[in-house]
Design a protein around this motif. Structure first.
Motif, PDB file in Angstrom:
ATOM      1  N   THR A   1       1.452  13.971 -78.852  1.00 14.76           N
ATOM      2  CA  THR A   1       2.407  12.994 -78.330  1.00 14.76           C
ATOM      3  C   THR A   1       3.615  12.877 -79.250  1.00 14.76           C
ATOM      4  O   THR A   1       3.540  13.176 -80.442  1.00 14.76           O
ATOM      5  CB  THR A   1       1.720  11.625 -78.156  1.00 14.76           C
ATOM      6  OG1 THR A   1       2.638  10.713 -77.564  1.00 14.76           O
ATOM      7  CG2 THR A   1       1.253  11.057 -79.478  1.00 14.76           C
TER       8      THR A   1
ATOM      9  N   VAL B   1      -4.750  15.769 -74.013  1.00 13.32           N
ATOM     10  CA  VAL B   1      -3.731  14.852 -73.490  1.00 13.32           C
ATOM     11  C   VAL B   1      -2.435  15.030 -74.271  1.00 13.32           C
ATOM     12  O   VAL B   1      -2.463  15.207 -75.499  1.00 13.32           O
ATOM     13  CB  VAL B   1      -4.204  13.381 -73.625  1.00 13.32           C
ATOM     14  CG1 VAL B   1      -3.131  12.425 -73.121  1.00 13.32           C
ATOM     15  CG2 VAL B   1      -5.505  13.173 -72.879  1.00 13.32           C
ATOM     16  N   TRP B   2      -1.304  14.964 -73.557  1.00 10.63           N
ATOM     17  CA  TRP B   2       0.003  14.933 -74.217  1.00 10.63           C
ATOM     18  C   TRP B   2       0.905  13.939 -73.517  1.00 10.63           C
ATOM     19  O   TRP B   2       0.715  13.613 -72.342  1.00 10.63           O
ATOM     20  CB  TRP B   2       0.662  16.315 -74.249  1.00 10.63           C
ATOM     21  CG  TRP B   2       0.324  17.206 -73.101  1.00 10.63           C
ATOM     22  CD1 TRP B   2       0.921  17.267 -71.890  1.00 10.63           C
ATOM     23  CD2 TRP B   2      -0.727  18.171 -73.089  1.00 10.63           C
ATOM     24  NE1 TRP B   2       0.324  18.214 -71.106  1.00 10.63           N
ATOM     25  CE2 TRP B   2      -0.694  18.790 -71.818  1.00 10.63           C
ATOM     26  CE3 TRP B   2      -1.689  18.589 -74.001  1.00 10.63           C
ATOM     27  CZ2 TRP B   2      -1.588  19.790 -71.446  1.00 10.63           C
ATOM     28  CZ3 TRP B   2      -2.572  19.576 -73.647  1.00 10.63           C
ATOM     29  CH2 TRP B   2      -2.523  20.163 -72.379  1.00 10.63           C
ATOM     30  N   SER B   3       1.868  13.457 -74.240  1.00 10.35           N
ATOM     31  CA  SER B   3       2.817  12.502 -73.660  1.00 10.35           C
ATOM     32  C   SER B   3       4.056  12.435 -74.541  1.00 10.35           C
ATOM     33  O   SER B   3       4.039  12.881 -75.691  1.00 10.35           O
ATOM     34  CB  SER B   3       2.182  11.107 -73.544  1.00 10.35           C
ATOM     35  OG  SER B   3       1.909  10.574 -74.832  1.00 10.35           O
TER      36      SER B   3
ATOM     37  N   THR C   1      -4.097   8.204 -62.199  1.00 10.54           N
ATOM     38  CA  THR C   1      -3.194   9.330 -62.418  1.00 10.54           C
ATOM     39  C   THR C   1      -1.848   8.790 -62.875  1.00 10.54           C
ATOM     40  O   THR C   1      -1.151   8.095 -62.118  1.00 10.54           O
ATOM     41  CB  THR C   1      -3.018  10.171 -61.150  1.00 10.54           C
ATOM     42  OG1 THR C   1      -4.305  10.644 -60.739  1.00 10.54           O
ATOM     43  CG2 THR C   1      -2.105  11.361 -61.417  1.00 10.54           C
TER      44      THR C   1
ATOM     45  N   THR D   1      -1.202  12.994 -65.931  1.00  9.46           N
ATOM     46  CA  THR D   1      -2.343  12.819 -66.828  1.00  9.46           C
ATOM     47  C   THR D   1      -3.398  12.049 -66.050  1.00  9.46           C
ATOM     48  O   THR D   1      -3.148  10.926 -65.600  1.00  9.46           O
ATOM     49  CB  THR D   1      -1.946  12.061 -68.097  1.00  9.46           C
ATOM     50  OG1 THR D   1      -0.986  12.832 -68.826  1.00  9.46           O
ATOM     51  CG2 THR D   1      -3.168  11.821 -68.983  1.00  9.46           C
TER      52      THR D   1
ATOM     53  N   LYS E   1      -7.044  10.262 -65.704  1.00 14.06           N
ATOM     54  CA  LYS E   1      -8.107   9.574 -66.436  1.00 14.06           C
ATOM     55  C   LYS E   1      -9.231   9.246 -65.466  1.00 14.06           C
ATOM     56  O   LYS E   1      -9.038   8.523 -64.498  1.00 14.06           O
ATOM     57  CB  LYS E   1      -7.551   8.303 -67.075  1.00 14.06           C
ATOM     58  CG  LYS E   1      -8.563   7.518 -67.884  1.00 14.06           C
ATOM     59  CD  LYS E   1      -7.880   6.290 -68.505  1.00 14.06           C
ATOM     60  CE  LYS E   1      -8.860   5.466 -69.316  1.00 14.06           C
ATOM     61  NZ  LYS E   1      -8.192   4.270 -69.913  1.00 14.06           N
TER      62      LYS E   1
ATOM     63  N   THR F   1      -9.889  12.297 -70.052  1.00  9.27           N
ATOM     64  CA  THR F   1      -8.459  12.249 -69.764  1.00  9.27           C
ATOM     65  C   THR F   1      -7.876  13.628 -69.962  1.00  9.27           C
ATOM     66  O   THR F   1      -8.101  14.257 -71.001  1.00  9.27           O
ATOM     67  CB  THR F   1      -7.752  11.235 -70.677  1.00  9.27           C
ATOM     68  OG1 THR F   1      -8.414   9.974 -70.593  1.00  9.27           O
ATOM     69  CG2 THR F   1      -6.306  11.066 -70.280  1.00  9.27           C
ATOM     70  N   THR F   2      -7.123  14.104 -68.980  1.00  7.29           N
ATOM     71  CA  THR F   2      -6.580  15.454 -69.027  1.00  7.29           C
ATOM     72  C   THR F   2      -5.139  15.443 -68.545  1.00  7.29           C
ATOM     73  O   THR F   2      -4.834  14.877 -67.488  1.00  7.29           O
ATOM     74  CB  THR F   2      -7.400  16.408 -68.140  1.00  7.29           C
ATOM     75  OG1 THR F   2      -8.761  16.361 -68.542  1.00  7.29           O
ATOM     76  CG2 THR F   2      -6.880  17.832 -68.247  1.00  7.29           C
ATOM     77  N   SER F   3      -4.257  16.083 -69.334  1.00  6.14           N
ATOM     78  CA  SER F   3      -2.855  16.241 -68.924  1.00  6.14           C
ATOM     79  C   SER F   3      -2.634  17.633 -68.364  1.00  6.14           C
ATOM     80  O   SER F   3      -3.317  18.595 -68.749  1.00  6.14           O
ATOM     81  CB  SER F   3      -1.920  15.998 -70.105  1.00  6.14           C
ATOM     82  OG  SER F   3      -1.990  14.660 -70.541  1.00  6.14           O
TER      83      SER F   3
END
Length: 733
Positions: free
Chosen positions: A569, A591-593, A652, A702, A704, A713-715
């Motif tokens: 992130t 996960v990324w953001s 989502t 992403t 959840k 949780t998957t991006s």
């Protein structure tokens, strides 16, 4: 006003040795043995135990006599100086010398006198046993000690042992018969019980070589000064090398050995000593070995300083003569010792040693600061230690680099050219590596042949700084990458510059978990490394955030071999050769953001990859349906996975980004400006309005999911770009 009366100064007797023999007999000459006995007790029973001849009395200035017996002026309780007649250059000893008990005695010949103990016998365990205080011994060449003998054993206080040659002759390399015929046990051992710096013993400007074991040994003694004179000036010893020609005369074990010892009252520590300005090279063990009592507290080997030494390095030749063990080793509970310091003159040069430059094992709260380890900038890449530059095994709370330590603000180390790597932390906790140049020393590229820093099975270690990016480490040119965290948990890597390394900039591997790479205001600058910027391989639950990753030879961030539950992130991934973020087909629930992705050679985000060079586009069911600029905002709608309630709720989240020209040629955008986020409805529909006019946008989802096994949780990947094209402000009626 009448003049002040002169203060009478104490008289010092001078005992002049005018024989190279070794007897105590009433004859026409004075031997060294006789001079020592006179200093200890005159002609009484504790001294010569006999009357003097007239010729012998002629060699004693300052003494008074009656009937051949000394009545005053010299002997026990009075300062005596033992000199040599200029015609005498050598004494061959028949027995070991008597212990020197008289306070204030000096053995101080004008020219160097050779003392040959080859034929000596006797019960003593040293050539000189010194029990008196304020003793000075200088200008002696002590050779051919029996294998059980040491040159000088010091039990007194305020001694000055200097300008001696022990165990070897000058100007001859090696320890064969051309030099000596018998090797002694140790050069100098200090047993003195010293309680204050005012009572310190000084060992300086000596040459010590060819001993079977250690050059200098400190056992249960405090405040020793090795390599400085009584005025505080630099006056280093040569240990393992002869004096000015720097020829190898190796001691069999360590150059200097420091250890606690025991008596009836318990453990006796070694504290507050200074070892500085010495050349320690070519010895059969470590250059300096400090061995505590296992306690890691002030009762151990503690609060000693090692500064300004050349260890494995020959400063006169700017050449190399490594010790066969470690350069410096702190072990078995050594505590709060400092290697290096805050000033340039405090820097140790530690190189060419057969194992690590500095090894700390099972010891705590020690500092390694301001040194050149493996290279000093002058030395080229072949000069390094044959192990790691610095290693910590089973130690905690040690500091490597520039950090306030014992009240000092000290500089980091230059660590380069080491054969296995720069720094290793193995099975150790809560150590700090900060403000070091690793692979880059004094403005020169000096690659370590392994990783710059490797943590193996350690926890809670800090690589970099909590205080600002300017205090992190600078890791350049290292062969196996900048930082490797292997099977380690809970470590933090902050504020480092990781540039030009062969391999990844930072790699987490071997099940590494719960580590943190980067932080708010504490970004790692990761640029121009040959491999991935950050490589996560078979790891889980790690956080990568607030990093700047540029121009990597492969991906910006790569997740492979089943890496799961990692978070990326607030990170810049820009102009990397392949993808910005890449995850292989067996690495899931990552996960990324809040990314800043632009100009990468592959996709901005590439999941479920089947190869480095393929752009495996996997964005369904996400797409952007409509983008429109109305008023002062851009309105965006699309469709993705639904948000569902029920026994297994699913959310989502859609993150929306603006593209920065030029757009990615694949059409599957790289989101450079984060615009905002929204959540899909039960049909998967979503919409968002963001301030400003954004010609092209993209997004990723992403997802959840809460289930019986917990929450995952998957991006995903960036969607196909959606562009407004030509636009006019809308007028609402």
């Amino acid at each position: 006003m009448s003049p002040r009366p002169a203060v009478a100064l104490p008289l010092v007797s001078v005992l002049t040795v005018n024989s190279g023999g070794d007897v105590n007999a009433s004859d026409g000459v004075l031997t060294l043995r006789e001079a020592i006995l006179i200093a200890n007790g005159g002609t009484a029973a504790q001294g010569l135990n006999r009357a003097l001849s007239a010729s012998e009395m002629a060699q004693l200035s300052g003494c008074t006599f009656s009937g051949g017996l000394i009545t005053g002026g010299c002997g026990a309780g009075l300062p005596d100086t033992i000199k040599y007649s200029l015609s005498i250059t050598r004494t061959i000893l028949n027995n070991t010398l008597p212990a020197l008990n008289d306070d204030g005695t000096a053995i101080l010949p004008t020219n160097t006198i050779e003392l040959d103990f080859l034929a000596a016998s006797g019960p003593a365990t040293s050539a000189f046993s010194v029990f008196g205080d304020d003793i000075e011994i200088a200008n002696l060449l002590i050779i051919n000690l029996d294998s059980l003998l040491e040159g000088i054993a010091l039990y007194g206080r305020r001694a000055s042992i200097h300008d001696n040659v022990i165990g070897t002759r000058l100007g001859v390399a090696g320890c064969g018969t051309d030099n000596i015929k018998s090797r002694g046990d140790r050069g100098i051992t200090i047993f003195a019980q010293v309680t204050s710096a005012a009572d310190a013993n000084y060992i300086f400007s000596n040459t010590i070589g060819c001993m079977l074991r250690d050059g200098i040994r400190l056992l249960g003694t405090d405040y020793t000064r090795i390599g400085v004179n009584k005025q505080g000036g630099a006056a280093g010893n040569r240990i393992g090398v002869s004096k000015s020609d720097e020829m190898p005369v190796p001691n069999g074990h360590s150059g200097i050995f420091i250890a606690t010892t025991s008596n009836a009252s318990g453990t006796v520590p070694v504290r507050y000593s200074l070892i500085a300005n010495n050349t320690i090279a070519g010895n059969g063990g470590s250059g300096i070995l400090a061995q505590g009592d296992g306690s890691s507290d002030p009762a151990s080997v503690s609060m000693n300083t090692i500064a300004g030494n050349a260890i494995g390095y020959l400063p006169g030749q700017q050449g190399l003569l490594g010790n066969q063990g470690y350069g410096i080793r702190l072990t078995n509970g050594s505590y709060l010792n400092r290697i290096g310091g805050s000033a340039a003159i405090d820097a140790n040069v530690i190189t060419a040693n057969i194992s690590d430059g500095v090894r700390i094992d099972n010891s705590t709260n020690n500092g390694v600061m301001g040194n050149f380890i493996g290279s000093n900038g002058i030395l080229t890449g072949s000069a390094g230690n044959h192990g790691y530059g610095v290693s910590i095994y089973g130690g905690q709370d040690n500091v490597i680099g520039g950090y306030p330590f014992l009240g000092l603000n000290v500089a980091g180390n230059g660590i380069g050219s080491n054969w296995l790597g720069g720094v290793l932390i193995d099975n150790s906790a809560s150590n700090t590596v900060i403000d070091n140049d690793i692979g880059w020393v004094a403005g020169n590229g000096r690659a370590n042949l392994g990783a710059g820093i490797r943590i193996r099975n350690g926890s809670g270690n800090l690589i970099g700084s909590y205080n600002g990016s300017n205090e992190g480490n600078r890791l350049y040119f290292n062969w196996d990458g900048g930082v490797i965290v292997d099977a380690a948990q809970g470590n933090t890597v902050l504020s480092n510059h990781v540039i030009f390394n062969a391999g990844p900039g930072i790699m987490l591997t071997g099940g590494a978990a719960q580590n943190t790479i980067g932080g708010p205001g504490l970004a790692n600058i990761i640029s121009q490394n040959s491999g991935d910027g950050i490589l996560l391989m078979d790891v889980l639950d790690n956080t990568v955030h607030f990093n700047n990753i540029y121009y990597s030879g492969r991906h910006g961030v790569s997740l492979i071999n089943g890496s799961t539950r990692n978070v990326v992130t607030s990170t810049v991934v820009m102009s990397n050769t392949l993808d910005g973020i890449s995850a292989d087909s067996i690495s899931s629930t990552n996960v990324w953001s809040h990314l800043f992705a632009r100009g990468n050679g592959g996709l901005g985000i590439d999941t479920n990859t089947t190869g480095d060079l393929g752009n495996d586009i996997n964005v369904a069911p996400l797409f952007i349906g409509h983008t429109e600029y109305l008023g002062l905002a851009t309105y965006i709608t699309g469709k993705a996975s639904p948000t569902l309630s029920g026994p297994f709720p699913t959310t989502t989240l859609i993150e929306v980004y603006a593209l920065e020209a030029p757009a990615d040629p694949t059409g599957y955008g790289e989101g450079f400006h984060y615009l905002g986020s929204t959540v899909t409805d039960a049909s998967g529909e979503w919409q968002i309005s963001v301030a400003g006019h954004h010609i092209c946008v993209t997004a990723f989802q992403t997802r959840k999911v809460s289930g019986l096994a917990g929450t995952t949780t998957t991006s995903g990947e960036f969607a196909l770009n959606r562009c407004v094209g030509t636009w006019l402000p809308a007028i609402r009626r």
